[in-house]
Design a protein around this motif. Structure first.
Motif, PDB file in Angstrom:
ATOM      1  N   THR A   1       1.962   3.872  -5.051  1.00 25.55           N
ATOM      2  CA  THR A   1       0.842   3.962  -5.974  1.00 25.55           C
ATOM      3  C   THR A   1       1.280   4.696  -7.235  1.00 25.55           C
ATOM      4  O   THR A   1       2.283   5.421  -7.240  1.00 25.55           O
ATOM      5  CB  THR A   1      -0.347   4.709  -5.351  1.00 25.55           C
ATOM      6  OG1 THR A   1       0.073   6.031  -4.977  1.00 25.55           O
ATOM      7  CG2 THR A   1      -0.888   3.988  -4.128  1.00 25.55           C
TER       8      THR A   1
ATOM      9  N   GLY B   1       0.796  -1.218   0.000  1.00 25.47           N
ATOM     10  CA  GLY B   1       0.000   0.000   0.000  1.00 25.47           C
ATOM     11  C   GLY B   1       0.829   1.269   0.000  1.00 25.47           C
ATOM     12  O   GLY B   1       0.289   2.368  -0.071  1.00 25.47           O
TER      13      GLY B   1
ATOM     14  N   SER C   1      -6.542   2.549  -3.084  1.00 25.38           N
ATOM     15  CA  SER C   1      -6.133   2.151  -1.737  1.00 25.38           C
ATOM     16  C   SER C   1      -6.474   0.680  -1.540  1.00 25.38           C
ATOM     17  O   SER C   1      -7.155   0.079  -2.378  1.00 25.38           O
ATOM     18  CB  SER C   1      -6.830   3.013  -0.674  1.00 25.38           C
ATOM     19  OG  SER C   1      -8.237   2.842  -0.741  1.00 25.38           O
ATOM     20  N   ARG C   2      -5.994   0.109  -0.452  1.00 28.14           N
ATOM     21  CA  ARG C   2      -6.279  -1.300  -0.196  1.00 28.14           C
ATOM     22  C   ARG C   2      -6.373  -1.542   1.299  1.00 28.14           C
ATOM     23  O   ARG C   2      -5.767  -0.812   2.098  1.00 28.14           O
ATOM     24  CB  ARG C   2      -5.221  -2.191  -0.825  1.00 28.14           C
ATOM     25  CG  ARG C   2      -3.840  -2.057  -0.237  1.00 28.14           C
ATOM     26  CD  ARG C   2      -2.816  -2.815  -1.089  1.00 28.14           C
ATOM     27  NE  ARG C   2      -3.056  -4.257  -1.065  1.00 28.14           N
ATOM     28  CZ  ARG C   2      -2.574  -5.097  -1.995  1.00 28.14           C
ATOM     29  NH1 ARG C   2      -1.849  -4.640  -3.006  1.00 28.14           N
ATOM     30  NH2 ARG C   2      -2.817  -6.394  -1.893  1.00 28.14           N
TER      31      ARG C   2
END
Length: 121
Positions: A58, A55, A71-72
């Motif tokens: 990105t 995360g 997002s995760r």
């Protein structure tokens, strides 16, 4: 192999927002880099955003930078795409994809069935 199911698409007016979700099955979701792609009618599938397994990294297509956020949540086996300031040209079917190890755009596969996003002007 991870199985992916997208949701959250719909019809929204220009300037509006949507949040897409991609739920992954399997116990090793946290080991996968994840991405969102989209495909509009008559066009090739194109990269939208990607996120590393941690995360912490990105990356976005220029066309969505500053408007979309990927997002995760590894505890929920889910990756999200928050889409703000939507434009009619964002209309497409959005797909989630996974890559085990690689982070190049061509490394992503294991496609879900997609979720339709339609932005009216």
């Amino acid at each position: 192999q991870v199985q992916l199911v997208e949701s959250g698409g719909g019809l929204v007016q220009a300037g509006g927002s949507l949040r897409l979700s991609c739920a992954a099955s399997g116990r090793t979701f946290s080991g996968y880099n994840m991405a969102w792609f989209r495909q509009a009618p008559g066009k090739e599938r194109e990269f939208v955003a990607r996120i590393k397994w941690s995360g912490l990294n990105t990356d976005y297509a220029d066309s969505v930078k500053g408007r979309f956020t990927i997002s995760r949540d590894n505890a929920k086996n889910t990756v999200y795409l928050q889409m703000n300031s939507l434009k009619p040209e964002d209309t497409a079917r959005y797909y989630c994809a996974a890559a085990q190890g690689g982070f190049r755009i061509e490394d992503f596969g294991s496609w879900g069935q997609g979720t339709q996003v339609t932005v009216s002007s």
